[in-house]
Design a protein around this motif. Structure first.
Motif, short mmCIF file in Angstrom:
data_model
loop_
_atom_site.label_atom_id
_atom_site.label_comp_id
_atom_site.label_asym_id
_atom_site.label_seq_id
_atom_site.Cartn_x
_atom_site.Cartn_y
_atom_site.Cartn_z
N THR A 121 -0.46 3.61 -2.75
CA THR A 121 -0.18 2.30 -3.35
C THR A 121 0.62 2.45 -4.63
O THR A 121 0.52 1.61 -5.53
N ARG A 122 1.41 3.52 -4.69
CA ARG A 122 2.15 3.78 -5.92
C ARG A 122 3.63 3.44 -5.80
O ARG A 122 4.25 2.96 -6.74
N TRP A 123 4.21 3.69 -4.63
CA TRP A 123 5.64 3.49 -4.45
C TRP A 123 5.93 2.60 -3.24
O TRP A 123 5.28 2.71 -2.22
N LYS A 178 3.42 -5.50 -1.34
CA LYS A 178 2.49 -6.44 -1.97
C LYS A 178 1.38 -5.70 -2.70
O LYS A 178 1.01 -6.07 -3.83
N ARG A 179 0.83 -4.63 -2.08
CA ARG A 179 -0.23 -3.85 -2.71
C ARG A 179 0.27 -3.12 -3.95
O ARG A 179 -0.41 -3.09 -4.98
N VAL A 180 1.47 -2.57 -3.84
CA VAL A 180 2.03 -1.83 -4.98
C VAL A 180 2.28 -2.75 -6.15
O VAL A 180 1.94 -2.43 -7.30
N LEU A 181 2.89 -3.91 -5.88
CA LEU A 181 3.18 -4.85 -6.96
C LEU A 181 1.91 -5.40 -7.58
O LEU A 181 1.83 -5.60 -8.81
N ALA A 182 0.89 -5.64 -6.75
CA ALA A 182 -0.38 -6.13 -7.27
C ALA A 182 -1.02 -5.09 -8.17
O ALA A 182 -1.57 -5.41 -9.24
N LYS A 183 -0.96 -3.83 -7.76
CA LYS A 183 -1.55 -2.75 -8.57
C LYS A 183 -0.80 -2.58 -9.88
O LYS A 183 -1.41 -2.36 -10.94
N ARG A 184 0.52 -2.69 -9.83
CA ARG A 184 1.30 -2.58 -11.06
C ARG A 184 1.01 -3.74 -12.01
O ARG A 184 0.92 -3.56 -13.23
N ALA A 210 -1.79 -5.43 -12.16
CA ALA A 210 -3.13 -5.22 -12.72
C ALA A 210 -3.10 -4.17 -13.82
O ALA A 210 -3.76 -4.32 -14.87
N ALA A 211 -2.32 -3.11 -13.61
CA ALA A 211 -2.21 -2.06 -14.62
C ALA A 211 -1.54 -2.58 -15.87
O ALA A 211 -1.92 -2.25 -17.00
N ALA A 212 -0.50 -3.42 -15.68
CA ALA A 212 0.20 -3.98 -16.83
C ALA A 212 -0.71 -4.91 -17.62
O ALA A 212 -0.65 -4.96 -18.86
N ALA A 213 -1.57 -5.66 -16.90
CA ALA A 213 -2.50 -6.56 -17.58
C ALA A 213 -3.50 -5.80 -18.43
O ALA A 213 -3.95 -6.28 -19.48
N LYS A 214 -3.84 -4.59 -17.99
CA LYS A 214 -4.77 -3.75 -18.75
C LYS A 214 -4.07 -2.94 -19.84
O LYS A 214 -4.72 -2.23 -20.59
N ASP A 227 1.28 7.28 -17.38
CA ASP A 227 0.48 8.48 -17.60
C ASP A 227 -1.00 8.19 -17.79
O ASP A 227 -1.81 9.11 -17.84
N ASP A 228 -1.37 6.91 -17.91
CA ASP A 228 -2.78 6.55 -18.08
C ASP A 228 -3.53 6.51 -16.77
O ASP A 228 -4.76 6.46 -16.75
N ARG A 229 -2.82 6.53 -15.63
CA ARG A 229 -3.49 6.39 -14.35
C ARG A 229 -4.11 7.71 -13.93
O ARG A 229 -3.67 8.79 -14.31
N GLY A 230 -5.08 7.60 -13.08
CA GLY A 230 -5.81 8.78 -12.65
C GLY A 230 -5.03 9.65 -11.71
O GLY A 230 -4.01 9.25 -11.15
N GLU A 231 -5.50 10.89 -11.50
CA GLU A 231 -4.82 11.83 -10.64
C GLU A 231 -4.76 11.33 -9.21
O GLU A 231 -3.83 11.65 -8.49
N ASP A 232 -5.73 10.50 -8.78
CA ASP A 232 -5.73 10.02 -7.41
C ASP A 232 -4.50 9.18 -7.10
O ASP A 232 -4.09 9.06 -5.96
#
Length: 363
Positions: free
Chosen positions: A226-228, A313-319, A321-325, A330-335
């Motif tokens: 869900t990264r790219w 859709k999943r990638v954009l949603a995850k991005r 959510a990350a931007a909201a936080k 580099d703050d994301r986990g190794e997974d």
């Protein structure tokens, strides 16, 4: 390491990059504009077909002091048709006159011998029938069609049908531009021109396949992460092969430019123009289309698939959510980096994720 080599390494690692996919509509617009100009040139000016296609006669004189312009006037007056005259290296003249039959050829030969003040028997005359020229034209179109069909079949088997369609569009784009330039410049179309067209299609296809191969490897297992998005990886594929494409094109263009501008222009070797112009324009158009047309078009077609739409859709949603936080890359986990597309996929900003060099779906 040279600056270009260093830039190539940084592009390959994803440290820098240009967002080709994101700005694809700009390049589509540029291509449409160039193509329309080429088509208008073809419609308005038409192609200057050589004697091999239209039929006619070729007269070769012995060494003479008559200039090219004078010979053109004399030949046109003798035949009633426009003549094309070339000065050969030994001082002889090569005179081409289209739409001339055997009887007319004999009359022209007699008049040329008188006007040029040379013995008639020393003027060599070669006739090309219109039916033979028509056969050559048909064979040229047949060869081009067979080439296109084989390309589509190969790419559909080696990659997928979307890449085959994109490559076909890019090849048609290159042919249209090259033929349009011929119409605008007015260069004569000869069998050498056809050879040049087939040659540049091979170069264009080579650049395109290099990017497609990188894209194919980079998108293995892409739906498992869900990264790219598919476009992200397509963009990385273009950037990672960009310097290679530029180097290949420049190295190929240099000798062709020598043929066109020095051989055809400075030295007056007009017979080189037919093949060198096709090669020069086609190589440049092929490099452009492989970068700005073929791969972006694949991304457009691919992201119409339901699974790719869902992935985006999943990638954009995850991005989001990350931007909201307030998280950074580099703050994301190794997974986040496992089972992902090749690290460093360019998404419009400088990135170099951890786990560099992994292939999607592999640890």
């Amino acid at each position: 390491m040279s600056r270009l080599g260093n830039l190539g390494a940084r592009l390959y690692r994803g440290e820098v990059g240009y967002d080709f996919i994101g700005k694809r509509r700009i390049w589509y617009g540029v291509s449409v504009l160039i193509t329309i100009t080429a088509v208008l040139g073809l419609v308005v000016s038409g192609l200057n077909m050589g004697i091999e296609f239209k039929g006619g006669a070729v007269f070769t004189t012995p060494k003479t002091s008559v200039s090219v312009s004078e010979a053109e006037d004399l030949a046109s007056e003798a035949s009633g048709h426009q003549a094309i005259v070339q000065k050969l290296g030994n001082g002889a003249l090569r005179i081409q006159i289209t739409e001339v039959d055997t009887q007319k050829s004999d009359e022209i030969q007699d008049k040329l011998a008188k006007d040029l003040d040379v013995p008639r028997e020393k003027i060599a005359a070669d006739l090309v029938g219109p039916s033979w020229g028509e056969q050559i034209a048909n064979k040229a179109w047949t060869g081009l069609g067979v080439f296109m069909i084989l390309v589509v079949i190969y790419l559909a088997i080696a990659f997928e049908w979307r890449m085959a369609v994109a490559a076909l569009v890019a090849l048609i784009h290159d042919i249209t531009i090259t033929v349009g330039v011929y119409a605008l410049v007015g260069f004569e179309v000869t069998p050498g021109t056809v050879i040049g067209l087939l040659t540049i299609l091979g170069y264009s296809l080579y650049d395109t396949v290099v990017v497609f191969d990188s894209l194919k490897e980079g998108t293995k297992g892409i739906t498992k992460q869900t990264r790219w998005t598919y476009s992200d990886v397509a963009n990385r594929s273009i950037n990672s092969t960009l310097v290679r494409s530029i180097n290949t094109t420049v190295v190929a263009l240099l000798p062709v430019a020598g043929l066109l501008f020095i051989g055809g222009g400075v030295l007056g070797a007009g017979m080189l123009n037919d093949i060198s112009l096709a090669l020069f324009v086609g190589l440049a158009a092929g490099a452009y289309s492989s970068i700005f047309i073929a791969t972006p078009l694949v991304a457009d077609l691919k992201e119409r698939e339901p699974q790719m739409k869902a992935l985006k859709k999943r990638v954009l949603a995850k991005r989001a959510a990350a931007a909201a936080k307030g998280e950074t890359e580099d703050d994301r986990g190794e997974d986040d980096y496992e089972d992902a597309a090749p690290a460093g996929a360019v998404v419009g900003q400088r990135q170099q994720p951890r786990g560099h060099g992994r292939t999607p779906g592999k640890r």
